[in-house]
Design a protein around this motif. Structure first.
Motif, PDB file in Angstrom:
ATOM      1  N   PHE A 127       0.835  -1.208   0.000  1.00 57.38           N
ATOM      2  CA  PHE A 127       0.000   0.000   0.000  1.00 57.38           C
ATOM      3  C   PHE A 127       0.871   1.260   0.000  1.00 57.38           C
ATOM      4  O   PHE A 127       0.387   2.363   0.222  1.00 57.38           O
ATOM      5  CB  PHE A 127      -0.931  -0.053   1.223  1.00 57.38           C
ATOM      6  CG  PHE A 127      -1.992   1.029   1.286  1.00 57.38           C
ATOM      7  CD1 PHE A 127      -2.238   1.886   0.211  1.00 57.38           C
ATOM      8  CD2 PHE A 127      -2.744   1.190   2.430  1.00 57.38           C
ATOM      9  CE1 PHE A 127      -3.214   2.879   0.286  1.00 57.38           C
ATOM     10  CE2 PHE A 127      -3.722   2.179   2.519  1.00 57.38           C
ATOM     11  CZ  PHE A 127      -3.953   3.031   1.450  1.00 57.38           C
ATOM     12  N   GLY A 128       2.173   1.093  -0.227  1.00 60.54           N
ATOM     13  CA  GLY A 128       3.048   2.264  -0.315  1.00 60.54           C
ATOM     14  C   GLY A 128       3.072   3.102   0.945  1.00 60.54           C
ATOM     15  O   GLY A 128       3.260   4.314   0.889  1.00 60.54           O
ATOM     16  N   GLY A 129       2.873   2.452   2.084  1.00 59.79           N
ATOM     17  CA  GLY A 129       2.905   3.202   3.356  1.00 59.79           C
ATOM     18  C   GLY A 129       1.591   3.904   3.680  1.00 59.79           C
ATOM     19  O   GLY A 129       1.525   4.744   4.583  1.00 59.79           O
ATOM     20  N   GLY A 130       0.528   3.530   2.982  1.00 60.03           N
ATOM     21  CA  GLY A 130      -0.759   4.227   3.139  1.00 60.03           C
ATOM     22  C   GLY A 130      -1.327   4.194   4.544  1.00 60.03           C
ATOM     23  O   GLY A 130      -1.939   5.169   4.994  1.00 60.03           O
ATOM     24  N   LEU A 131      -1.107   3.088   5.245  1.00 62.19           N
ATOM     25  CA  LEU A 131      -1.704   3.004   6.594  1.00 62.19           C
ATOM     26  C   LEU A 131      -1.019   3.961   7.565  1.00 62.19           C
ATOM     27  O   LEU A 131      -1.659   4.478   8.488  1.00 62.19           O
ATOM     28  CB  LEU A 131      -1.666   1.563   7.108  1.00 62.19           C
ATOM     29  CG  LEU A 131      -2.572   0.620   6.322  1.00 62.19           C
ATOM     30  CD1 LEU A 131      -2.396  -0.821   6.792  1.00 62.19           C
ATOM     31  CD2 LEU A 131      -4.036   1.034   6.431  1.00 62.19           C
ATOM     32  N   ILE A 148      -3.921  18.236   3.290  1.00 61.60           N
ATOM     33  CA  ILE A 148      -4.562  18.218   1.975  1.00 61.60           C
ATOM     34  C   ILE A 148      -5.100  16.801   1.759  1.00 61.60           C
ATOM     35  O   ILE A 148      -4.480  15.818   2.195  1.00 61.60           O
ATOM     36  CB  ILE A 148      -3.590  18.620   0.845  1.00 61.60           C
ATOM     37  CG1 ILE A 148      -2.382  17.666   0.760  1.00 61.60           C
ATOM     38  CG2 ILE A 148      -3.123  20.053   1.005  1.00 61.60           C
ATOM     39  CD1 ILE A 148      -1.640  17.758  -0.562  1.00 61.60           C
ATOM     40  N   ASN A 149      -6.255  16.697   1.118  1.00 55.22           N
ATOM     41  CA  ASN A 149      -6.824  15.365   0.851  1.00 55.22           C
ATOM     42  C   ASN A 149      -6.271  14.753  -0.431  1.00 55.22           C
ATOM     43  O   ASN A 149      -5.968  13.564  -0.475  1.00 55.22           O
ATOM     44  CB  ASN A 149      -8.349  15.462   0.759  1.00 55.22           C
ATOM     45  CG  ASN A 149      -8.977  15.636   2.120  1.00 55.22           C
ATOM     46  OD1 ASN A 149      -8.484  15.097   3.114  1.00 55.22           O
ATOM     47  ND2 ASN A 149     -10.053  16.399   2.191  1.00 55.22           N
ATOM     48  N   LYS A 150      -6.170  15.580  -1.454  1.00 54.99           N
ATOM     49  CA  LYS A 150      -5.747  15.080  -2.757  1.00 54.99           C
ATOM     50  C   LYS A 150      -4.683  16.009  -3.335  1.00 54.99           C
ATOM     51  O   LYS A 150      -4.762  17.216  -3.094  1.00 54.99           O
ATOM     52  CB  LYS A 150      -6.937  15.019  -3.723  1.00 54.99           C
ATOM     53  CG  LYS A 150      -8.032  14.053  -3.313  1.00 54.99           C
ATOM     54  CD  LYS A 150      -7.635  12.626  -3.635  1.00 54.99           C
ATOM     55  CE  LYS A 150      -8.635  11.627  -3.065  1.00 54.99           C
ATOM     56  NZ  LYS A 150      -9.942  11.617  -3.696  1.00 54.99           N
ATOM     57  N   PRO A 151      -3.741  15.541  -4.126  1.00 56.39           N
ATOM     58  CA  PRO A 151      -3.542  14.134  -4.484  1.00 56.39           C
ATOM     59  C   PRO A 151      -2.874  13.365  -3.341  1.00 56.39           C
ATOM     60  O   PRO A 151      -2.174  13.964  -2.520  1.00 56.39           O
ATOM     61  CB  PRO A 151      -2.619  14.208  -5.695  1.00 56.39           C
ATOM     62  CG  PRO A 151      -1.842  15.473  -5.503  1.00 56.39           C
ATOM     63  CD  PRO A 151      -2.754  16.433  -4.809  1.00 56.39           C
ATOM     64  N   GLU A 152      -3.111  12.070  -3.305  1.00 56.11           N
ATOM     65  CA  GLU A 152      -2.407  11.220  -2.349  1.00 56.11           C
ATOM     66  C   GLU A 152      -1.157  10.654  -3.051  1.00 56.11           C
ATOM     67  O   GLU A 152      -1.144  10.497  -4.261  1.00 56.11           O
ATOM     68  CB  GLU A 152      -3.316  10.093  -1.872  1.00 56.11           C
ATOM     69  CG  GLU A 152      -4.502  10.602  -1.052  1.00 56.11           C
ATOM     70  CD  GLU A 152      -5.363   9.489  -0.515  1.00 56.11           C
ATOM     71  OE1 GLU A 152      -5.315   9.211   0.690  1.00 56.11           O
ATOM     72  OE2 GLU A 152      -6.107   8.881  -1.323  1.00 56.11           O
ATOM     73  N   PHE A 153      -0.147  10.354  -2.240  1.00 53.87           N
ATOM     74  CA  PHE A 153       1.126   9.873  -2.787  1.00 53.87           C
ATOM     75  C   PHE A 153       1.554   8.636  -2.006  1.00 53.87           C
ATOM     76  O   PHE A 153       1.983   8.738  -0.853  1.00 53.87           O
ATOM     77  CB  PHE A 153       2.184  10.972  -2.664  1.00 53.87           C
ATOM     78  CG  PHE A 153       3.555  10.590  -3.205  1.00 53.87           C
ATOM     79  CD1 PHE A 153       4.003  11.083  -4.427  1.00 53.87           C
ATOM     80  CD2 PHE A 153       4.402   9.758  -2.480  1.00 53.87           C
ATOM     81  CE1 PHE A 153       5.269  10.744  -4.912  1.00 53.87           C
ATOM     82  CE2 PHE A 153       5.661   9.407  -2.959  1.00 53.87           C
ATOM     83  CZ  PHE A 153       6.097   9.906  -4.184  1.00 53.87           C
ATOM     84  N   PHE A 154       1.358   7.461  -2.616  1.00 53.59           N
ATOM     85  CA  PHE A 154       1.805   6.195  -2.025  1.00 53.59           C
ATOM     86  C   PHE A 154       2.746   5.549  -3.034  1.00 53.59           C
ATOM     87  O   PHE A 154       2.307   5.245  -4.142  1.00 53.59           O
ATOM     88  CB  PHE A 154       0.627   5.226  -1.807  1.00 53.59           C
ATOM     89  CG  PHE A 154      -0.584   5.819  -1.154  1.00 53.59           C
ATOM     90  CD1 PHE A 154      -0.551   6.234   0.162  1.00 53.59           C
ATOM     91  CD2 PHE A 154      -1.774   5.941  -1.856  1.00 53.59           C
ATOM     92  CE1 PHE A 154      -1.678   6.761   0.772  1.00 53.59           C
ATOM     93  CE2 PHE A 154      -2.905   6.473  -1.253  1.00 53.59           C
ATOM     94  CZ  PHE A 154      -2.859   6.883   0.064  1.00 53.59           C
ATOM     95  N   LEU A 155       3.991   5.351  -2.682  1.00 53.99           N
ATOM     96  CA  LEU A 155       4.939   4.782  -3.639  1.00 53.99           C
ATOM     97  C   LEU A 155       5.260   3.329  -3.266  1.00 53.99           C
ATOM     98  O   LEU A 155       5.744   3.062  -2.157  1.00 53.99           O
ATOM     99  CB  LEU A 155       6.214   5.629  -3.657  1.00 53.99           C
ATOM    100  CG  LEU A 155       7.236   5.309  -4.728  1.00 53.99           C
ATOM    101  CD1 LEU A 155       6.640   5.395  -6.136  1.00 53.99           C
ATOM    102  CD2 LEU A 155       8.429   6.253  -4.612  1.00 53.99           C
ATOM    103  N   LYS A 156       4.982   2.433  -4.208  1.00 50.34           N
ATOM    104  CA  LYS A 156       5.295   1.010  -3.969  1.00 50.34           C
ATOM    105  C   LYS A 156       6.789   0.818  -4.202  1.00 50.34           C
ATOM    106  O   LYS A 156       7.233   0.619  -5.333  1.00 50.34           O
ATOM    107  CB  LYS A 156       4.451   0.136  -4.887  1.00 50.34           C
ATOM    108  CG  LYS A 156       2.967   0.240  -4.553  1.00 50.34           C
ATOM    109  CD  LYS A 156       2.130  -0.683  -5.397  1.00 50.34           C
ATOM    110  CE  LYS A 156       0.658  -0.442  -5.061  1.00 50.34           C
ATOM    111  NZ  LYS A 156      -0.246  -1.333  -5.772  1.00 50.34           N
TER     112      LYS A 156
END
Ligand SMILES: Cc1cc2nc3c(=O)[nH]c(=O)nc-3n(C[C@H](O)[C@H](O)[C@H](O)COP(=O)(O)O)c2cc1C
Length: 196
Positions: A127-131, A148-156
Motif C-alpha cells: 500500500f506504499g505506506g498508506g496506513l 490536503i486530501n488530494k492528491p495522495e502519494f503512495f509509492l510502492k
C-alpha cells in the motif's frame, strides 16, 4: 502598488522524516521535494527538520514550564514554519516511533502544529505506506493540522522498476511528477489558509 499584485511571501515548509535510516527512501523523498521546490515551484522553500536527536517524550523533562533544549529548538522550527511535509515509513501499520515522538513533543501546550496545512508522502510495501498516512491523519485531527486530501502519494517501493538508488535518492520520474503535484496542492491550500 495594488496589494493584490504584490509578490506573496515565500511559503516556509518544514519537512519531517519518520525514518532515521541513512539511505532512507523517505529522506530521499524529502531531498527530491527540496529540489523540486527550488527548481520548479515559485514561492516555496522546504527545509528538513531533524527529529532524530529528540529525547523520548517524558513530561518529567519539562521543568519550570521549559522543555529540554533540543525539544525547544524543534518546537521553534515548527512554530516558524507555515506548513509541513511529512514523509514517514509505515511501521506495523502506523507511523514510526521517532515521528510519533516528535509529534507528541510538538503537541505539548501550546500545540505548535495548530491550524496549519500539511501533506504526507510515503513509500513502502503493497500500500506504499498508506496506513501510516491514515494513522498520521488521525493524529492530525487532535493536533488541528489541516492535511490536503488530494492528491495522495503512495509509492510502492519494492516493486520494479527501482524507485530509489542505493543511497535512497528518488530516481523514478513518474513519482517525481506526483510529488510535485502534492507540493503544488500544499502550496495552494496554504495560500487559502493564509487568506482566511
Ligand atoms: C519495524 C518495521 C516495520 C515495518 N512495517 C511495515 C508495514 O507495516 N508496512 C509496510 O509497507 N512496510 C513496513 N516496513 C517496511 C518499511 O516500510 C520499509 O523498510 C521502508 O523502506 C522504510 O523506510 P525508509 O527507507 O525511509 O527507512 C517495516 C519495516 C520495519 C523496520
Amino acid at each position: 502598488m495594488d496589494s493584490t499584485l504584490a509578490p506573496k511571501p515565500t511559503i516556509n515548509v518544514a519537512a519531517i522524516c519518520g525514518s532515521t535510516r541513512k539511505a532512507s527512501f523517505h529522506h530521499g523523498l524529502i531531498r527530491a521535494a527540496i529540489e523540486l521546490a527550488t527548481q520548479a515551484i515559485d514561492g516555496m522553500s522546504i527545509v528538513n527538520v531533524d527529529i532524530s536527536l529528540l529525547p523520548m517524550l517524558n513530561t518529567d523533562l519539562e521543568v519550570d514550564d521549559k522543555f529540554p533544549p533540543e525539544v525547544e529548538a524543534f518546537r521553534q522550527k515548527i512554530l516558524q514554519s507555515e506548513c509541513f511535509l511529512f514523509a514517514s515509513p509505515e511501521y506495523n501499520y502506523t507511523v514510526t516511533a521517532p515521528l510519533k515522538n516528535a509529534i507528541d513533543w510538538a503537541s505539548r501546550p501550546p500545540n505548535v502544529f495548530a491550524d496549519k496545512a500539511a501533506a504526507i508522502v510515503s513509500a513502502g510495501g503493497g500500500f506504499g505506506g498508506g496506513l501510516a498516512q491514515y494513522s498520521l491523519r488521525q493524529n492530525g485531527v487532535f493536533l488541528d493540522l489541516h492535511f490536503i486530501n488530494k492528491p495522495e502519494f503512495f509509492l510502492k517501493a519494492f516493486e520494479g522498476p527501482p524507485k530509489f538508488d542505493d543511497e535512497g535518492n528518488l530516481i523514478d520520474t513518474v513519482a517525481k511528477e506526483s510529488l510535485k503535484s502534492v507540493l503544488l496542492a500544499l502550496k495552494a491550500f496554504t495560500l487559502r489558509l493564509r487568506a482566511k
